[in-house]
Design a protein around this motif. Structure first.
Motif: not given
Length: 627
Positions: A245-255
């Motif tokens: 779930m996600g990864g280095p910027i820009p791959l993150g999520n908003v939860d």
């Protein structure tokens, strides 16, 4: 680009695209009627393809079907995407080994949420109002991708129009993904907005190798509006493994803004990673009213190898992170818990920053970073309860490489409301701090105690700073570094800007060490605490009362439940000179106190070793109350 000129038979006519500029295409048509030049406009905005609603089963079913694309449809709503006309089952069902299907698309249409540009991704679907799940992927379906879809909202992405169950459910289907941008792009440019659903935003059950990057779970498409899912933002369960779930910027999520928890990992799920998740807050914003209703992250999985790294976890209704049940092998490394994205402004979780409860064991709060981390250590601050609470019968857990009660810089107090670290009744064999000097633990600025031990045993506190700021004061640094001998006493504490003294030669850098402060039990706890004082010695008296021994170290303290009474009054320099005998050791002067035989007998039930570096004379005083 595959073009056919309107009204001409593509079998007998050839349409070329000789030049493309922006969304304009020019070329020629060569056919039986001769050669004709043309110019065409490629529409990059959303163009509704179909309204697929109010059917008695699923809106769309893919059964052993590969390499299809489903784009620009309203599935379960009216034509304008504002009313519920849900299908009786799922909006989209992908099953029976269906593979390589794309639900939505990767066009951005200029969307850039983190730059306050909000455009609905033009190739996505609106999948809302259905009576089961928005999208269900099961029965070994694999390599399917969702991008650019609004699932559980109206067409604006700002109001709930939820599917009755989960927004997306992946069940016994490996290798599927929800993708909202690529690594080369800005964050969320073709995000899935999965919000407003009656169950979870996303559930992953007995499914391996799921990838979740650059999506919104619980927020609206504007990165601001609460459109929470009724249950959890993301649920990973069963024996699911390698969920990323996600990864280095820009791959993150908003939860954020979900009714229960932001993320839940349970059962035997393993090798789960959450990386760059904004949990309880919007992306790169400081709004404090977007927390999840319960915990930011709730981990009970016994599967092991679960990693929580580089996340910002703030403003949630209970704990920032709760590790409970029989959870094991969970690592929490390089997170900001209770502060904003920069790690400076208080945005506390309502209760504990991190809670380890139940029978959880062999978990790590801090410790070595798995790889390079833009957040160099945990910052656990401004929470409504304790910074870290170890409760129940939790055991063999470690807390290190964290600032607890300070901001991310380690310079300013952002205290937790209660203790920095609490070890509750029934816990045992836990470790606070590390013998590795690169894994510095600083516990300061908290309203309650720095460390509190309550009816707990076999714990170790080592290499921890309690009641101080990590950095040196600039004024005293300049004073000390004028002298070559003092200058040599400083070593790098980390590669950024924190330093600490290695020897007590500088008047402005006093250090207190307390060692083996424990109650007289079969299994006493052990301590190796360091206070690098930022002010004059904070107390003139050490008092230990029956049932609650306490040693104040700076603005915070350490507490243990010793069953004894003893009072120690540190003497001034002159008194030390009169009552302490001198002893030479390795060419230096080490001073030891005298004690009467009765004094030792009286205090044998509990041991206290205090080591003071006296600022005025630069010598070492050692006080021992036990054998």
């Amino acid at each position: 680009m595959d073009l056919n000129y309107t009204g001409l038979n593509p079998v007998t006519n050839i349409t070329s695209s000789n030049a493309v500029y922006g969304n304009q295409v020019v070329g020629v048509v060569i056919g039986t009627a001769g050669t004709t030049a043309y110019q065409a406009t490629v529409n990059t905005s959303f163009q509704l393809s179909n309204v697929i609603s109010a059917n008695g089963a699923n809106g769309i079913t893919l059964h052993q079907s590969n390499d299809n694309r489903i784009a620009m449809n309203n599935i379960g709503t009216n034509v304008v995407g504002t009313a519920d006309l849900g299908n009786a089952q799922n909006g989209i069902l992908i099953k029976k080994s269906s593979a390589g299907n794309l639900i939505g698309g990767e066009a951005t249409g200029g969307n850039d949420p983190t730059a306050n540009v909000f455009v609905r991704p033009p190739q996505g679907n609106l999948i809302s109002g259905n009576d089961a799940n928005g999208v269900l992927i099961n029965s070994k379906a694999t390599a399917n991708q969702l991008s650019g879809n609004f699932i559980g909202t109206t067409a604006s992405g700002l109001t709930a129009l939820g599917n009755s169950l989960d927004g997306v459910a992946i069940d016994k289907a490996d290798g599927n993904s929800l993708i909202g941008c690529t690594f080369q792009q800005d964050p969320f440019v073709f995000y899935n907005v999965i919000s407003g659903n009656g169950g979870n935003g996303l559930s992953v059950n007995n499914a391996d190798d799921t990838t979740i990057q650059a999506n919104f779970f619980g927020l609206g498409s504007d990165n601001l509006t609460r459109v929470g899912n009724t249950l959890n933002g993301v649920l990973v369960e069963g024996n699911s493994t390698r969920t990323v779930m996600g990864g280095p910027i820009p791959l993150g999520n908003v939860d954020a803004a979900n009714g229960q928890n932001g993320i839940v990992v349970q059962d035997k799920a393993s090798f789960f990673t959450t990386y760059n998740t904004f949990c309880g807050l919007a992306a790169f914003r400081d709004d404090a009213n977007l927390g999840n209703g319960q915990d930011g992250m709730f981990i009970t999985s016994t599967g092991g190898n679960n990693l929580i790294r580089t996340n910002v976890i703030a403003s949630n209704g209970d704990d920032g992170i709760e590790i409970s049940g029989k959870a094991k092998d969970v690592r929490v490394a390089g997170n900001i818990i209770g502060l904003n994205t920069q790690g400076l402004i208080p945005m506390g979780n309502a209760d504990n920053g991190v809670e380890i409860g139940g029978k959880a064991h062999d978990n790590f709060i801090g410790g070595p970073q798995p790889t390079f981390n833009i957040i160099p250590r945990n910052a656990i601050a401004s929470n409504g309860g304790n910074g870290v609470a170890i409760l129940g019968t939790a055991h063999d857990n470690t807390v290190s490489h964290s600032y607890i009660g300070l901001d991310l810089s380690g310079q300013d107090a952002r205290g937790n409301t209660n203790d920095g670290v609490l070890l509750g009744s029934g816990t045992h064999d836990n470790t606070i701090g590390s013998a590795d000097s690169s894994l510095l633990t600083v516990i300061s600025g908290n309203t309650g105690n720095g460390i509190e031990l309550n009816d707990t045993h076999d714990n170790t506190v080592i290499g921890s700073y309690v009641g101080l700021r990590c950095r040196r004061h600039d004024r005293s640094r300049k004073r000390c570094e004028r002298h070559p001998h003092h200058r040599r006493q400083f070593q790098e504490c980390d590669r950024e800007h924190h330093r600490r003294p290695t020897e007590p030669h500088c008047q402005q850098h006093r250090q207190w060490r307390a060692r083996r402060l424990g109650h007289w039990q079969r299994h006493p706890s052990e301590f190796d605490l360091h206070q690098h004082a930022a002010r004059d010695p904070p107390v003139d008296r050490r008092e230990f009362e029956s049932g609650g021994a306490r040693a104040d170290l700076g603005p915070s303290s350490l507490r243990t439940t010793a069953n004894y009474r003893h009072t120690h009054q540190p003497a001034e320099e002159g008194v030390h000179r009169r009552v302490l005998r001198q002893h030479r050791e390795r060419g230096g002067r080490t001073l030891f106190p005298r004690h009467s035989t009765s004094h030792h007998r009286r205090d044998r039930r509990c041991g206290l070793h205090l080591l003071r570096y006296a600022p005025a004379i630069g010598r070492q005083f050692h006080h021992s109350d036990s054998h």
